[in-house]
Design a protein around this motif. Structure first.
Motif, mmCIF file in Angstrom:
data_model
loop_
_atom_site.group_PDB
_atom_site.id
_atom_site.type_symbol
_atom_site.label_atom_id
_atom_site.label_comp_id
_atom_site.label_asym_id
_atom_site.label_seq_id
_atom_site.Cartn_x
_atom_site.Cartn_y
_atom_site.Cartn_z
ATOM 1 N N MET A 1 36.191 19.804 55.462
ATOM 2 C CA MET A 1 35.436 18.547 55.453
ATOM 3 C C MET A 1 36.202 17.504 54.640
ATOM 4 N N ALA A 2 36.215 16.295 55.117
ATOM 5 C CA ALA A 2 36.944 15.218 54.423
ATOM 6 C C ALA A 2 36.274 14.896 53.108
ATOM 7 N N ASP A 3 37.068 14.437 52.154
ATOM 8 C CA ASP A 3 36.540 14.088 50.837
ATOM 9 C C ASP A 3 35.851 12.735 50.843
ATOM 10 N N ILE A 4 36.094 11.940 51.869
ATOM 11 C CA ILE A 4 35.611 10.573 51.842
ATOM 12 C C ILE A 4 34.681 10.302 53.003
ATOM 13 N N THR A 5 33.897 9.267 52.873
ATOM 14 C CA THR A 5 32.962 8.876 53.909
ATOM 15 C C THR A 5 33.577 7.768 54.747
ATOM 16 N N ASP A 6 32.773 7.222 55.663
ATOM 17 C CA ASP A 6 33.275 6.135 56.505
ATOM 18 C C ASP A 6 33.522 4.870 55.696
ATOM 19 N N ASP A 7 32.916 4.792 54.507
ATOM 20 C CA ASP A 7 33.067 3.571 53.704
ATOM 21 C C ASP A 7 34.307 3.674 52.823
ATOM 22 N N ASP A 8 35.471 3.941 53.478
ATOM 23 C CA ASP A 8 36.709 4.158 52.722
ATOM 24 C C ASP A 8 37.160 2.919 51.963
ATOM 25 N N SER A 9 36.933 1.749 52.558
ATOM 26 C CA SER A 9 37.393 0.519 51.921
ATOM 27 C C SER A 9 36.705 0.326 50.572
ATOM 28 N N ARG A 10 35.437 0.699 50.488
ATOM 29 C CA ARG A 10 34.720 0.596 49.214
ATOM 30 C C ARG A 10 35.294 1.579 48.196
ATOM 31 N N THR A 11 35.619 2.784 48.651
ATOM 32 C CA THR A 11 36.212 3.780 47.757
ATOM 33 C C THR A 11 37.531 3.274 47.192
ATOM 34 N N GLU A 12 38.353 2.683 48.060
ATOM 35 C CA GLU A 12 39.630 2.129 47.607
ATOM 36 C C GLU A 12 39.404 0.996 46.601
ATOM 37 N N ALA A 13 38.400 0.182 46.843
ATOM 38 C CA ALA A 13 38.101 -0.938 45.940
ATOM 39 C C ALA A 13 37.673 -0.429 44.569
ATOM 40 N N VAL A 14 36.864 0.626 44.549
ATOM 41 C CA VAL A 14 36.410 1.192 43.269
ATOM 42 C C VAL A 14 37.596 1.744 42.487
ATOM 43 N N LEU A 15 38.499 2.444 43.169
ATOM 44 C CA LEU A 15 39.681 2.991 42.496
ATOM 45 C C LEU A 15 40.571 1.873 41.950
ATOM 46 N N ALA A 16 40.723 0.811 42.724
ATOM 47 C CA ALA A 16 41.516 -0.328 42.249
ATOM 48 C C ALA A 16 40.861 -0.941 41.013
ATOM 49 N N THR A 17 39.529 -0.989 41.017
ATOM 50 C CA THR A 17 38.802 -1.515 39.860
ATOM 51 C C THR A 17 39.023 -0.639 38.635
ATOM 52 N N LEU A 18 39.052 0.678 38.843
ATOM 53 C CA LEU A 18 39.277 1.602 37.723
ATOM 54 C C LEU A 18 40.663 1.392 37.114
ATOM 55 N N ILE A 19 41.646 1.123 37.959
ATOM 56 C CA ILE A 19 42.992 0.849 37.446
ATOM 57 C C ILE A 19 42.972 -0.407 36.577
ATOM 58 N N ASN A 20 42.253 -1.414 37.044
ATOM 59 C CA ASN A 20 42.128 -2.651 36.249
ATOM 60 C C ASN A 20 41.402 -2.387 34.938
ATOM 61 N N LYS A 21 40.407 -1.503 34.989
ATOM 62 C CA LYS A 21 39.646 -1.194 33.781
ATOM 63 C C LYS A 21 40.500 -0.467 32.750
ATOM 64 N N CYS A 22 41.464 0.318 33.235
ATOM 65 C CA CYS A 22 42.384 0.971 32.293
ATOM 66 C C CYS A 22 43.202 -0.084 31.554
ATOM 67 N N GLY A 23 43.572 -1.141 32.277
ATOM 68 C CA GLY A 23 44.264 -2.255 31.628
ATOM 69 C C GLY A 23 43.365 -2.919 30.604
ATOM 70 N N LYS A 24 42.085 -3.004 30.929
ATOM 71 C CA LYS A 24 41.144 -3.606 29.987
ATOM 72 C C LYS A 24 40.981 -2.734 28.753
ATOM 73 N N MET A 25 41.060 -1.416 28.933
ATOM 74 C CA MET A 25 40.954 -0.513 27.784
ATOM 75 C C MET A 25 42.103 -0.740 26.802
ATOM 76 N N ARG A 26 43.288 -1.025 27.340
ATOM 77 C CA ARG A 26 44.420 -1.343 26.453
ATOM 78 C C ARG A 26 44.074 -2.568 25.605
ATOM 79 N N MET A 27 43.559 -3.596 26.262
ATOM 80 C CA MET A 27 43.212 -4.833 25.572
ATOM 81 C C MET A 27 42.115 -4.587 24.539
ATOM 82 N N LEU A 28 41.103 -3.808 24.919
ATOM 83 C CA LEU A 28 39.993 -3.534 24.003
ATOM 84 C C LEU A 28 40.465 -2.773 22.769
ATOM 85 N N SER A 29 41.349 -1.799 22.979
ATOM 86 C CA SER A 29 41.845 -1.017 21.840
ATOM 87 C C SER A 29 42.632 -1.901 20.881
#
Length: 234
Positions: A1-29
């Motif tokens: 069974m595939a790991d992802i649903t039909d809403d793949d574009s949303r999944t990709e967007a969330v992952l991209a957001t997480l990458i940005n949030k890691c950058g924000k964690m650098r700034m916050l620290s």
């Protein structure tokens, strides 16, 4: 069974957001360390600075909880958590380093009300070194891990689309066969009807309509075939 649903574009967007949030964690620290350094030597602490310190530590902890799939604090969709675990985006040791930063920052924050001391100053300086070295390396590694998850999702989506296209092309081939069979049957029916004479005229008209429908279907099928053949060459 595939790991992802039909809403793949949303999944990709969330992952991209997480990458940005890691950058924000650098700034916050960096903000946390800077505030601690500035407020450490002050007899009268700045209320706004202390409020910002609390806000920055809290936000760092929230993001750390979100990007750690094994964390009970993560609000990510279950399917996305499985992907992060599958590609080992965030290891246990990396999660511990994030928690270490929050723990040390909280500990120093709680001691800011006390008179300045060499011990507290040394703790802040150690935290600053930790942020510039270990924490920075940890966040960079986590970004690489989340990027692997993003690559995995894109690969899965492309594979899923490819499978869909193969299924559709197979269906088109079957439709072409059926259409040809219907055409042959309609032609044979017209021939048989003509042999019967007047009694077969009604059936001959029906056979003619079936042949017309078959020809129209052929046009649609040919159009579909051309469309998917063009996509294969793109």
């Amino acid at each position: 069974m595939a790991d992802i649903t039909d809403d793949d574009s949303r999944t990709e967007a969330v992952l991209a957001t997480l990458i940005n949030k890691c950058g924000k964690m650098r700034m916050l620290s960096h903000r946390v360390v800077l505030t601690l350094l500035l407020e450490n030597a002050k007899a009268d602490k700045c209320r706004d600075a202390l409020a910002d310190l609390e806000k920055n530590i809290t936000e760092f902890a929230q993001i750390a909880g979100d990007i750690t799939p094994g964390s009970g604090k993560s609000k990510l969709p279950a399917a996305l958590k499985r992907i992060l675990v599958k590609v080992e985006a965030v290891s246990q040791s990396q999660s511990e380093e994030l928690a270490r930063f929050v723990s040390i920052a909280r500990s120093i924050q709680a001691r800011l009300a006390e008179p300045v001391s060499a011990r507290r100053t040394a703790a802040i300086e150690e935290l600053a070194d930790f942020v510039k070295t270990t924490l920075l390396d940890t966040l960079n590694a986590i970004v690489e891990g989340i990027s692997r998850a993003l690559d995995h999702v894109v690969s899965q989506r492309q594979s899923h689309v490819g499978q869909q296209n193969r299924t559709i092309r197979s269906s088109i081939s079957e439709l072409e066969k059926i259409s040809r069979m219907i055409m042959i049957i309609s032609v044979n029916a017209s021939i048989e009807a003509s042999r019967v004479g007047a009694a077969g005229r009604g059936f001959s008209a029906v056979a003619s309509e079936i042949r017309t429908l078959s020809q129209s279907a052929n046009k649609v099928i040919s159009s579909l075939r051309s469309q998917y053949d063009r996509e294969d060459t793109v």
